[in-house]
Design a protein around this motif. Structure first.
Motif, PDB file in Angstrom:
ATOM      1  N   GLN A  48     -12.248 -16.445 -39.518  1.00  0.00           N
ATOM      2  CA  GLN A  48     -11.718 -17.751 -39.145  1.00  0.00           C
ATOM      3  C   GLN A  48     -10.664 -17.611 -38.052  1.00  0.00           C
ATOM      4  O   GLN A  48     -10.644 -18.396 -37.091  1.00  0.00           O
ATOM      5  CB  GLN A  48     -11.141 -18.452 -40.374  1.00  0.00           C
ATOM      6  N   LEU A  49      -9.798 -16.618 -38.170  1.00  0.00           N
ATOM      7  CA  LEU A  49      -8.796 -16.383 -37.140  1.00  0.00           C
ATOM      8  C   LEU A  49      -9.446 -16.015 -35.806  1.00  0.00           C
ATOM      9  O   LEU A  49      -9.012 -16.472 -34.749  1.00  0.00           O
ATOM     10  CB  LEU A  49      -7.822 -15.288 -37.579  1.00  0.00           C
ATOM     11  N   GLN A  50     -10.504 -15.207 -35.877  1.00  0.00           N
ATOM     12  CA  GLN A  50     -11.215 -14.827 -34.651  1.00  0.00           C
ATOM     13  C   GLN A  50     -11.863 -16.050 -34.006  1.00  0.00           C
ATOM     14  O   GLN A  50     -11.825 -16.215 -32.783  1.00  0.00           O
ATOM     15  CB  GLN A  50     -12.271 -13.752 -34.953  1.00  0.00           C
ATOM     16  N   ALA A  51     -12.455 -16.922 -34.821  1.00  0.00           N
ATOM     17  CA  ALA A  51     -13.065 -18.143 -34.285  1.00  0.00           C
ATOM     18  C   ALA A  51     -12.009 -19.010 -33.605  1.00  0.00           C
ATOM     19  O   ALA A  51     -12.258 -19.570 -32.531  1.00  0.00           O
ATOM     20  CB  ALA A  51     -13.757 -18.921 -35.406  1.00  0.00           C
ATOM     21  N   GLY A  55     -11.423 -20.359 -29.449  1.00  0.00           N
ATOM     22  CA  GLY A  55     -11.407 -21.769 -29.091  1.00  0.00           C
ATOM     23  C   GLY A  55     -11.940 -22.725 -30.143  1.00  0.00           C
ATOM     24  O   GLY A  55     -12.025 -23.927 -29.896  1.00  0.00           O
ATOM     25  N   PHE A  56     -12.303 -22.246 -31.311  1.00  0.00           N
ATOM     26  CA  PHE A  56     -12.821 -23.101 -32.372  1.00  0.00           C
ATOM     27  C   PHE A  56     -11.697 -23.990 -32.897  1.00  0.00           C
ATOM     28  O   PHE A  56     -10.600 -23.521 -33.174  1.00  0.00           O
ATOM     29  CB  PHE A  56     -13.382 -22.238 -33.509  1.00  0.00           C
ATOM     30  N   ILE A  57     -11.963 -25.281 -33.014  1.00  0.00           N
ATOM     31  CA  ILE A  57     -11.002 -26.230 -33.576  1.00  0.00           C
ATOM     32  C   ILE A  57     -11.578 -26.774 -34.866  1.00  0.00           C
ATOM     33  O   ILE A  57     -12.732 -27.215 -34.913  1.00  0.00           O
ATOM     34  CB  ILE A  57     -10.710 -27.378 -32.591  1.00  0.00           C
ATOM     35  N   PHE A  58     -10.774 -26.747 -35.920  1.00  0.00           N
ATOM     36  CA  PHE A  58     -11.227 -27.218 -37.219  1.00  0.00           C
ATOM     37  C   PHE A  58     -10.513 -28.517 -37.558  1.00  0.00           C
ATOM     38  O   PHE A  58      -9.301 -28.643 -37.373  1.00  0.00           O
ATOM     39  CB  PHE A  58     -10.961 -26.176 -38.313  1.00  0.00           C
ATOM     40  N   ILE A  59     -11.261 -29.497 -38.064  1.00  0.00           N
ATOM     41  CA  ILE A  59     -10.715 -30.796 -38.440  1.00  0.00           C
ATOM     42  C   ILE A  59     -10.506 -30.819 -39.950  1.00  0.00           C
ATOM     43  O   ILE A  59     -11.455 -30.663 -40.721  1.00  0.00           O
ATOM     44  CB  ILE A  59     -11.654 -31.940 -38.018  1.00  0.00           C
ATOM     45  N   TYR A  60      -9.260 -30.992 -40.346  1.00  0.00           N
ATOM     46  CA  TYR A  60      -8.893 -31.087 -41.764  1.00  0.00           C
ATOM     47  C   TYR A  60      -8.761 -32.553 -42.123  1.00  0.00           C
ATOM     48  O   TYR A  60      -8.139 -33.323 -41.398  1.00  0.00           O
ATOM     49  CB  TYR A  60      -7.567 -30.363 -42.016  1.00  0.00           C
ATOM     50  N   GLN A  73       5.543 -25.481 -40.099  1.00  0.00           N
ATOM     51  CA  GLN A  73       6.584 -24.468 -40.214  1.00  0.00           C
ATOM     52  C   GLN A  73       6.006 -23.050 -40.280  1.00  0.00           C
ATOM     53  O   GLN A  73       6.525 -22.139 -39.645  1.00  0.00           O
ATOM     54  CB  GLN A  73       7.442 -24.723 -41.449  1.00  0.00           C
ATOM     55  N   GLU A  74       4.939 -22.872 -41.056  1.00  0.00           N
ATOM     56  CA  GLU A  74       4.429 -21.527 -41.319  1.00  0.00           C
ATOM     57  C   GLU A  74       3.292 -21.092 -40.401  1.00  0.00           C
ATOM     58  O   GLU A  74       3.079 -19.896 -40.220  1.00  0.00           O
ATOM     59  CB  GLU A  74       3.945 -21.434 -42.776  1.00  0.00           C
ATOM     60  N   GLN A  75       2.534 -22.025 -39.865  1.00  0.00           N
ATOM     61  CA  GLN A  75       1.346 -21.686 -39.079  1.00  0.00           C
ATOM     62  C   GLN A  75       1.393 -22.301 -37.683  1.00  0.00           C
ATOM     63  O   GLN A  75       0.353 -22.587 -37.087  1.00  0.00           O
ATOM     64  CB  GLN A  75       0.082 -22.165 -39.813  1.00  0.00           C
ATOM     65  N   PHE A  76       2.586 -22.487 -37.151  1.00  0.00           N
ATOM     66  CA  PHE A  76       2.761 -23.166 -35.868  1.00  0.00           C
ATOM     67  C   PHE A  76       1.929 -22.524 -34.764  1.00  0.00           C
ATOM     68  O   PHE A  76       1.355 -23.218 -33.919  1.00  0.00           O
ATOM     69  CB  PHE A  76       4.242 -23.193 -35.479  1.00  0.00           C
ATOM     70  N   HIS A  77       1.820 -21.209 -34.778  1.00  0.00           N
ATOM     71  CA  HIS A  77       1.078 -20.492 -33.741  1.00  0.00           C
ATOM     72  C   HIS A  77      -0.418 -20.817 -33.752  1.00  0.00           C
ATOM     73  O   HIS A  77      -1.112 -20.546 -32.781  1.00  0.00           O
ATOM     74  CB  HIS A  77       1.286 -18.980 -33.901  1.00  0.00           C
ATOM     75  N   ARG A  78      -0.916 -21.427 -34.812  1.00  0.00           N
ATOM     76  CA  ARG A  78      -2.342 -21.766 -34.929  1.00  0.00           C
ATOM     77  C   ARG A  78      -2.621 -23.245 -34.712  1.00  0.00           C
ATOM     78  O   ARG A  78      -3.781 -23.676 -34.762  1.00  0.00           O
ATOM     79  CB  ARG A  78      -2.853 -21.357 -36.321  1.00  0.00           C
ATOM     80  N   LEU A  79      -1.617 -24.062 -34.466  1.00  0.00           N
ATOM     81  CA  LEU A  79      -1.798 -25.516 -34.393  1.00  0.00           C
ATOM     82  C   LEU A  79      -2.800 -25.969 -33.347  1.00  0.00           C
ATOM     83  O   LEU A  79      -3.452 -26.997 -33.522  1.00  0.00           O
ATOM     84  CB  LEU A  79      -0.459 -26.215 -34.153  1.00  0.00           C
ATOM     85  N   ASP A  80      -2.951 -25.231 -32.260  1.00  0.00           N
ATOM     86  CA  ASP A  80      -3.923 -25.618 -31.234  1.00  0.00           C
ATOM     87  C   ASP A  80      -5.353 -25.614 -31.764  1.00  0.00           C
ATOM     88  O   ASP A  80      -6.235 -26.221 -31.167  1.00  0.00           O
ATOM     89  CB  ASP A  80      -3.836 -24.684 -30.029  1.00  0.00           C
ATOM     90  N   SER A  81      -5.591 -24.955 -32.886  1.00  0.00           N
ATOM     91  CA  SER A  81      -6.928 -24.853 -33.468  1.00  0.00           C
ATOM     92  C   SER A  81      -7.132 -25.824 -34.626  1.00  0.00           C
ATOM     93  O   SER A  81      -8.105 -25.714 -35.358  1.00  0.00           O
ATOM     94  CB  SER A  81      -7.173 -23.428 -33.966  1.00  0.00           C
TER      95      SER A  81
END
Length: 112
Positions: A48-51, A55-60, A73-81
């Motif tokens: 999932q991190l590799q995806a 450029g993979f974007i996941f919709i929650y 707070q904890e996953q800010f570096h991943r927010l673009d995805s």
């Protein structure tokens, strides 16, 4: 008759994990059908991190607002995805705010 008995036993063994999973609750009280989204948010697999890196974007959908704040707070570096829709509004205790008219959890208006 032996084949039918074997089939019934095999089906029962296959269904045991499904019934255990559907009865499970996550650490913060989410129903089991939401567990996979929270797991993906806070404990993503290497794939999932590799995806996400590719450029993979996941919709929650239907994540509580307190969980979204925790992600910020904890996953800010991943927010673009990540993209969030139907965010459930929570109170100070992290419980959903219930609309008195409908009896349903209130959701933020995401403009969609």
């Amino acid at each position: 008759m032996k084949i039918r008995t074997f089939y019934c036993v095999a089906m029962a063994l296959l269904l045991i994990p499904v019934t255990q999973t559907s009865a499970a609750q996550s650490l913060n009280g989410e129903p089991s059908f939401m567990n996979w989204q929270l797991k993906r948010l806070f404990r993503p697999s290497e794939q999932q991190l590799q995806a996400e890196q590719n450029g993979f974007i996941f919709i929650y959908d239907g994540i509580k607002s307190n969980d979204v704040e925790k992600v910020m707070q904890e996953q800010f570096h991943r927010l673009d995805s990540m993209m969030f829709t139907g965010i459930i509004i929570t109170n100070e205790d992290g419980e959903p705010v219930i609309d008195p008219k409908t009896g349903l959890a209130m959701r933020e208006d995401d403009g969609c």
